[in-house]
Design an enzyme around this catalytic site. Structure first.
Site, PDB file in Angstrom:
ATOM      1  N   CYS A 172       0.931  -1.263  -0.030  1.00 30.85           N
ATOM      2  CA  CYS A 172       0.038  -0.141  -0.125  1.00 30.85           C
ATOM      3  C   CYS A 172       0.822   1.317   0.041  1.00 30.85           C
ATOM      4  O   CYS A 172       2.270   1.103   0.080  1.00 30.85           O
ATOM      5  CB  CYS A 172      -0.815  -0.006   1.233  1.00 30.85           C
ATOM      6  N   CYS A 207       3.989   1.807   2.492  1.00 29.45           N
ATOM      7  CA  CYS A 207       4.866   1.083   2.140  1.00 29.45           C
ATOM      8  C   CYS A 207       5.853   1.891   1.395  1.00 29.45           C
ATOM      9  O   CYS A 207       7.321   2.003   1.670  1.00 29.45           O
ATOM     10  CB  CYS A 207       4.804  -0.324   1.366  1.00 29.45           C
ATOM     11  N   ASP A 237       5.530  29.481 -31.373  1.00 32.74           N
ATOM     12  CA  ASP A 237       6.561  29.844 -32.226  1.00 32.74           C
ATOM     13  C   ASP A 237       6.131  29.874 -33.646  1.00 32.74           C
ATOM     14  O   ASP A 237       5.273  28.882 -33.857  1.00 32.74           O
ATOM     15  CB  ASP A 237       7.722  29.028 -31.769  1.00 32.74           C
ATOM     16  N   ASP A 270      10.227  24.610 -31.352  1.00 32.92           N
ATOM     17  CA  ASP A 270      10.977  23.351 -31.771  1.00 32.92           C
ATOM     18  C   ASP A 270      12.507  24.011 -31.775  1.00 32.92           C
ATOM     19  O   ASP A 270      13.403  23.061 -31.714  1.00 32.92           O
ATOM     20  CB  ASP A 270      10.509  23.121 -33.180  1.00 32.92           C
ATOM     21  N   ASP A 311      14.001  28.623 -28.844  1.00 31.08           N
ATOM     22  CA  ASP A 311      12.649  28.543 -28.024  1.00 31.08           C
ATOM     23  C   ASP A 311      12.888  27.824 -26.492  1.00 31.08           C
ATOM     24  O   ASP A 311      12.003  27.802 -25.872  1.00 31.08           O
ATOM     25  CB  ASP A 311      11.926  27.455 -28.995  1.00 31.08           C
TER      26      ASP A 311
END
Length: 713
Positions: free
Chosen positions: A13, A16, A408, A600, A604
């Site tokens: 659980c 743990c 962009d 990309d 950026d």
């Protein structure tokens, strides 16, 4: 400093995970640790000069759990399922006669038989609960195991007293049924949790086994792991590409759907990049290996998805805080309930004990612990199936809250492959002169506009320039035959004389550069970049979702506005220098907006990092991918819409899970405590155990329903 990830066996659980975290933090040299119950993995950051993996594994072992190496995982998983199945079958075989005797044929003369049948269930089937409780208490944490041990032991010990000393009705069926039922619950929960991690298994299964490599002039077959960077590899039709590389010979189409989610095969020729685990469809390809082993794109994706599934979403902190106090509070409620019923309401000892045991059994911290991580695992895995890599729980949670998306322009909204559309000579110059001098200065430039100009000047012999210099956001300059050549925007070459020509071209959405030689403007070059096929669809969907959409670009306002108009974008951030993109994102955030940046390129990266969610185009640079929180592997901007929608659906499931887990406990604990006794409703421990197991299965099942998510575009 080093990071390692270990698979943990024996977790039952959420508590743990806290036990293991606490044990690891005590180890000298451990700088940070994150243990996820749903993935059953520990991510540990440590100083390798002070400690090592061996010591970390020992710390986990001392806490009562086992750390596994990769190769041990599958064996241990199968072993655990077999063990739980055996224990359940054993428990069921003994519980059925116990239940039948206790409910239909009970008589004190059967007490000894019930004792003999129940004892193996209590200490063989229930051993894992006792072990878990011991480990938890040893680490000063009370977990679900403690509740189960308290409740079943109370029933069992009372029943022993009734059997051998006071000749009273026993409680064996409660202890036996609770242990057997919860063991079944753990078996089902484990099987269901395995399903939440199926996306990783699917990705791992994609890894190619063999490769045809040319060494010493001969073609030989090797295990894919033996391929080295620089090896020349041959891939025939229908074969998997074993590693990443660059095509040096041949033409073919490649099915990249398993990596990018893109269903249409991509044509590959000399100079193109191929990705390991994709399938060569028709022609033969010869390529040079550039990334092998752990460095391939597939392995990086697997690592990113694993890390993301192991991370915690901020909403999980609420469940963690509740879980910390859960067991002590429930134990107190059970004790108070017993005292009140026995001493205040003068109920029988057996009835009061039944109430206390029911309270302990029905309480379910597991449902709270599973609510967030199981849904997050399935959501992140589902995204990966569509070629969307969400790097962590925080990104998943933030994505649906986004109010503003900034795109962009070049390479994101557009294809990033501009073409020259117009060459306009001025000052009595000729078109070839304009191209000639423009090409001289652009020959050493890496800008996308330079490629367009050089493509237009193909066939012309272009000499080398000297003193080349790039002027960010403005243009480039160089010297030829001792005289200066300038190529750039108005910011670089100031000339009002030709403003009318420039404006006409910009109104068509074209980027215009001026060419100057020896302080004389020779002409204008207009360049246009085509929009990506799905850009307009993506913007339309985002507008429908009432998201504010903006475009950011270094282009002048007129050109940028013309392109934005084609896409349906109203907010334009134009003439923004690369280093200022991050500042524009900050401005929007200061207005209280939750901002996503989609880009990309290298320039950026700062903006991607600054944004609340950075969305990187997968075919972009490694820098952008490293910085982005979400990666779109197939360059389809409609995946921005899918990312937000999938985030929304996942968060809906998490909130449903948390509501169910809280509601279940708030509703069921008072009922178990006897709140509805006046209506004749008393919850027996057997039914409490069934309800507790069902709550776990309900939470995991609700999370798994996300696997049915379908694209809406």
């Amino acid at each position: 400093m080093r990071k390692t990830e270990l698979k943990i066996a024996g977790m039952h659980c959420a508590s743990c995970a806290r036990v293991i975290e606490r044990a690891l933090k005590k180890e000298k040299g451990v700088l940070g640790t994150k243990v996820n119950f749903a993935t059953e993995k520990a991510e540990i950051e440590f100083n390798e000069k002070i400690t090592d993996v061996k010591k970390l594994k020992k710390a986990i072992a001392d806490a009562g759990y086992k750390a596994l190496e990769k190769e041990e995982e599958k064996v241990m998983e199968k072993s655990l399922v077999k063990e739980l199945l055996f224990l359940f079958i054993l428990g069921l075989a003994l519980t059925i006669p116990i239940f039948i005797i206790s409910v239909f044929f009970y008589s004190p003369k059967f007490n000894l038989l019930l004792f003999v049948l129940t004892t193996p269930i209590q200490f063989i089937v229930g051993w894992h609960f006792y072990k878990g409780a011991y480990v938890a208490l040893k680490n000063k944490i009370a977990d679900m195991n403690v509740l189960i041990v308290l409740s079943t032991s109370a029933a069992y010990i009372y029943s022993i007293g009734a059997t051998f000393f006071i000749n009273m009705p026993t409680f064996y069926e409660a202890s036996a049924t609770v242990i057997t039922t919860i063991t079944l619950g753990r078996l089902l929960e484990h099987k269901n949790k395995e399903k939440t991690g199926e996306s990783i298994k699917k990705l791992v299964m994609l890894q190619p086994k063999m490769a045809s490599v040319i060494r010493n002039g001969k073609e030989i077959r090797l295990v894919a792991e033996q391929v080295k960077v620089g090896d020349i590899i041959i891939v025939k039709p229908g074969q998997k590409i074993p590693v990443d590389g660059v095509v040096i010979e041949g033409i073919s189409s490649v099915d990249e759907s398993m990596i990018t989610g893109e269903s249409i095969p991509v044509e590959k020729k000399k100079g193109d990049i191929v990705i390991g685990a994709t399938i060569n469809k028709h022609g033969s390809l010869k390529f040079k290996a550039t990334r092998v082993g752990k460095n391939t794109i597939l392995n990086q994706i697997i690592k990113l998805v694993e890390e993301a599934q192991g991370s915690k979403a901020p909403i999980q902190r609420l469940a963690d805080k509740v879980t910390n106090w859960f067991v002590p509070v429930v134990s107190l409620i059970a004790f108070v309930s017993f005292i009140m019923w026995y001493f205040l309401f003068h109920a029988t000892f057996l009835f009061a004990l039944t109430i206390a045991i029911s309270v302990l059994v029905i309480a379910c911290p597991c449902a709270l612990g599973l609510a967030t991580p199981t849904a997050a695992m399935v959501g992140i895995g589902k995204a990966a199936e569509y070629g969307i890599i969400i790097k962590g729980g925080e990104s998943l949670e933030t994505a649906y809250k986004i109010t503003t998306i900034v795109f962009d322009k070049t390479g994101t909204l557009t294809k990033g492959k501009p073409e020259v559309t117009n060459v306009i000579p001025l000052s009595n110059a000729k078109e070839k002169d304009v191209l000639f001098y423009a090409s001289i200065v652009e020959k050493r430039s890496e800008h996308s506009l330079a490629e367009a100009i050089l493509n237009k000047a193909k066939g012309m012999k272009i000499p080398e320039a000297s003193k080349f210099k790039a002027i960010p956001g403005k243009g480039v300059e160089a010297r030829y035959q001792g005289k200066k050549i300038l190529l750039g925007s108005r910011k670089l070459i100031h000339s009002l004389k030709y403003e009318k020509h420039i404006q006409e071209l910009e109104n068509q959405g074209k980027t215009v550069v001026l060419v100057s030689f020896n302080k004389k403007v020779l002409g204008l070059i207009a360049i246009a970049d085509q929009l990506k096929e799905n850009s307009k669809d993506a913007i339309e969907r985002l507008n429908e979702m009432n998201k504010e959409v903006a475009m950011i670009t270094g282009d002048n306002l007129r050109t940028a506005t013309a392109i934005a108009k084609q896409l349906g974008i109203k907010n334009v951030l134009a003439e923004v220098l690369p280093e200022d993109k991050e500042k524009e994102i900050k401005k929007l955030q200061k207005q209280g907006k939750i901002v996503a940046m989609v880009g990309d390129g290298i320039n950026d990266a700062p903006a991607l990092a600054q944004a609340n969610v950075g969305i990187a185009i997968g075919a972009g640079t490694d820098v952008a991918i490293e910085t982005g929180n979400i990666i779109l592997m197939k360059n389809d901007l409609r995946d921005v819409v899918t990312s937000i929608d999938l985030s929304k659906e996942t968060m809906k499931k998490i909130k449903q899970n948390l509501f169910w887990a809280f509601f279940y406990n708030v509703l069921c604990i008072p009922i178990a405590a006897g709140a509805l006794y006046s209506l004749g409703i008393v919850l027996q421990p057997v039914m409490a155990a069934v309800a507790m197991v069902l709550s776990d299965i309900c939470v995991v099942g609700n999370s798994l329903s996300l696997k049915r998510y379908k694209l809406k575009i």
